[in-house]
Every structure is written in C-alpha cells, then in structure tokens.
Design a protein around this motif. Structure first.
Motif, short mmCIF file in Angstrom:
data_model
loop_
_atom_site.label_atom_id
_atom_site.label_comp_id
_atom_site.label_asym_id
_atom_site.label_seq_id
_atom_site.Cartn_x
_atom_site.Cartn_y
_atom_site.Cartn_z
N GLN A 1 0.74 -1.25 -0.19
CA GLN A 1 0.14 0.05 0.03
C GLN A 1 0.82 1.27 0.01
N ALA A 2 2.10 0.98 0.46
CA ALA A 2 3.01 2.22 0.59
C ALA A 2 3.22 2.81 -0.73
N ASP A 3 3.21 1.94 -1.77
CA ASP A 3 3.72 2.23 -2.96
C ASP A 3 2.64 2.74 -3.99
N ILE A 4 1.46 3.13 -3.46
CA ILE A 4 0.19 3.63 -4.42
C ILE A 4 0.61 5.12 -3.90
N VAL A 5 0.73 5.62 -5.43
CA VAL A 5 1.17 6.93 -5.68
C VAL A 5 -0.17 7.87 -6.11
N GLU A 6 -0.91 7.26 -6.47
CA GLU A 6 -2.27 7.77 -6.93
C GLU A 6 -3.40 7.25 -6.53
N ASN A 7 -4.54 7.78 -5.77
CA ASN A 7 -5.72 7.07 -5.17
C ASN A 7 -6.69 8.11 -5.39
N LYS A 8 -7.17 8.66 -6.62
CA LYS A 8 -7.96 9.66 -6.30
C LYS A 8 -9.54 9.45 -5.94
N HIS A 9 -9.99 8.26 -5.80
CA HIS A 9 -11.12 8.15 -5.23
C HIS A 9 -10.98 7.64 -3.86
N ASN A 10 -9.69 7.77 -3.16
CA ASN A 10 -9.80 7.56 -1.80
C ASN A 10 -10.22 6.17 -1.33
N TYR A 11 -9.72 5.03 -2.09
CA TYR A 11 -10.20 3.55 -1.73
C TYR A 11 -9.43 3.38 -0.55
N GLN A 12 -10.02 2.47 0.40
CA GLN A 12 -9.85 2.04 1.51
C GLN A 12 -9.25 0.74 1.34
N PHE A 13 -8.01 0.30 1.63
CA PHE A 13 -7.72 -1.28 1.41
C PHE A 13 -7.59 -1.85 2.87
N LYS A 14 -8.39 -2.98 2.90
CA LYS A 14 -8.51 -3.92 4.17
C LYS A 14 -7.50 -5.14 3.88
N GLU A 15 -6.51 -5.53 4.60
CA GLU A 15 -5.69 -6.76 4.40
C GLU A 15 -6.41 -7.55 5.33
N VAL A 16 -6.60 -8.88 4.75
CA VAL A 16 -7.55 -9.88 5.35
C VAL A 16 -6.77 -11.30 5.08
N ASP A 17 -6.96 -12.16 6.02
CA ASP A 17 -6.25 -13.59 5.78
C ASP A 17 -6.77 -14.08 4.70
N LEU A 18 -5.98 -14.88 3.77
CA LEU A 18 -6.45 -15.35 2.43
C LEU A 18 -7.76 -15.96 2.73
#
Length: 273
Positions: A171-188
C-alpha cells in the motif's frame, strides 16, 4: 566302493547346484520394490480433487499417496520445511519465494498445475464503474498476494503504483488514489467472508466458488493469465528430483487431470501444462 563314492559325488554336486540356484534367486527377491508413501499437504478443491484423481494412478506406480488437508495457508509450507510431508500443492511461486525469504527455507517449484484467475467481486455493485469514492476493498494480507491484488486493481485504472513496484507492491507504493479507496488486508482464507462487509473483494476463484462466484461470470475485474501465479506442486530442494516426486508431477499433468479441469473447473482453473 567306487559306486558309493560316485553316488556321494553326484549327491554333493546336486546339492552344490541347488545351492547356487538359491543364491542366484536371492538377489532378485531382495531387489523387489516395495511401495513407498508420499505425503502431500494441501487445502481445498480443486487442489484436493486433483490429488484424489492421481491417488489410484500413483498406486499403479507403487506409490501410496497420503493427502494431508490442512487448515490455513501457512501450515503446508511449515510441514514441508519440517519434513512432515514430502510436497505440497496449494500455492504459486511468488508466495513460495516470500515464505523462503521469511523463513530461510529451500522450498522449490516442481511443476505448475493450473492457473487460478484472480478477480475482484462485489455484492453491492454490478460494474466496477459504480464503485464509489471511499469504497473499502479487501485484499489478501500476505506479501505476494498484496502485490498481486494491487497490480490487478492498477491495471483496471483504479489506482496508480510507483514505477517498478510490480507484484512486490504494498500500500505504501500507491502514488495515486483519486477516489480515496480504503484497502483492508485480510487473511486469505477469510476473504470470501468479507463480501457482506466491504465494497469489493480481490481473491482467487478457489475461495470465490464456494460462495457461488466465478471470474468469468461475476468478477468486476480480473487479471490476465500469468504462469508466475499458477498453483503449483512444490517440494524441498533435497527431494524435488526424487523419482517419486517426478512421478507425482507426471501424474498431476496427465490427461485425467487435464480433462477434469476442463470439464469441472473450466471457469476458474485453466491447465498450466
């Protein structure tokens, strides 16, 4: 006296010949091959289905296949690294490499078996264009699948990653997120259970199918087929070249398995051989 001597000599010669015959037969009995047992760790269908198909075929080769079904996506590698099983079948190569780096192990690819097409699913929206600003997107929480998910989402035009990040992206490599999406990391193994709680879930078809979803019919976006992410047979570096593992790989890429995938899993698992 001469007759008795001749008879004794004849009997001695017969015993010697008989003894030689037994000696000649003995090595043959000692070289008879005994059945060997291969223990293979796995998780869910179609992985378990494929192993069930090859089990009787391996029996013909003198190999007893012991299928060990485990409960999460860490145990199969731990069991393999600790010599508790001889191989495993549940992961792609980037995941295996990440495990090796984190645990100083020497697991190695034996044979790609099938492509599990990654997709993103939603119970709330029918088209990716409908995804609202601030939407929550669930992705797997292991390093290899974080990158895989983000690359797929980037290719769909939803975000932009730092140049060169590739499948190692975080997630630290996201340089553009115009829609402000929120990423939730979950166990596979928990991804499918988040469908009711988030706006979009990125996951493999093996976890989507049990809840009635397939990449062809239901995914809002999918990745292209990439052999790097093929679900593969994996062993240790010290046994990957053994005859038993080679025979297992041969059977897993045989016509029986190919026919099964094409007839039963054509929407979610494409043969990689």
């Amino acid at each position: 006296m001469k007759k008795i001597t001749a008879i004794l000599l004849s009997l001695t010669l017969i015993l010697i010949i008989a003894g030689c015959g037994q000696d000649e037969k003995q090595p043959a009995s000692q070289t008879e091959k005994k059945d060997v047992t291969l223990k293979v760790a796995t998780l869910i269908p179609p992985m378990t289905d494929i192993l069930d198909i090859v089990k009787p075929l391996l029996k013909e080769d003198g190999i007893n296949l012991d299928i060990v079904v485990l409960g999460d996506n860490v145990q199969p590698n731990t069991a393999l690294a600790n010599n508790e099983v001889d191989a495993n079948f549940f992961q792609h190569v980037p995941y295996m490499k990440q495990y090796n780096e984190s645990n100083d192990t020497e697991l190695t690819l034996v044979q790609p078996i099938y492509h599990a097409i990654y997709g993103a699913y939603s119970k709330r929206y029918k088209d990716i264009a409908d995804l609202p600003d601030g939407a929550t997107i669930a992705i797997a929480n292991d390093a290899s699948n974080i990158g895989r998910s983000l690359v797929m989402i980037e290719k769909a035009g939803l975000i932009k990653l730092k140049d060169g990040a590739g499948i190692e992206a975080t997630q630290a490599d996201i340089v553009e997120n115009k829609h402000n999406y929120q990423f939730k990391e979950v166990d596979l193994l928990m991804l499918a259970r988040t469908l009711d709680d988030v706006d979009l879930v990125a996951m493999t078809p093996a976890y989507a199918k049990p809840v009635g979803l397939t990449p062809k019919k239901d995914a809002l976006i999918t990745e292209s087929v990439d052999s790097e992410f093929a679900i593969s047979l994996v062993a240790r570096s010290n046994n990957a070249d053994s005859e038993e593992i080679k025979k297992l790989a041969e059977r897993m890429t045989g016509p029986e398995v190919k026919k099964f995938l094409e007839e039963e899993y054509d929407e979610i698992a494409l043969p990689a051989f």
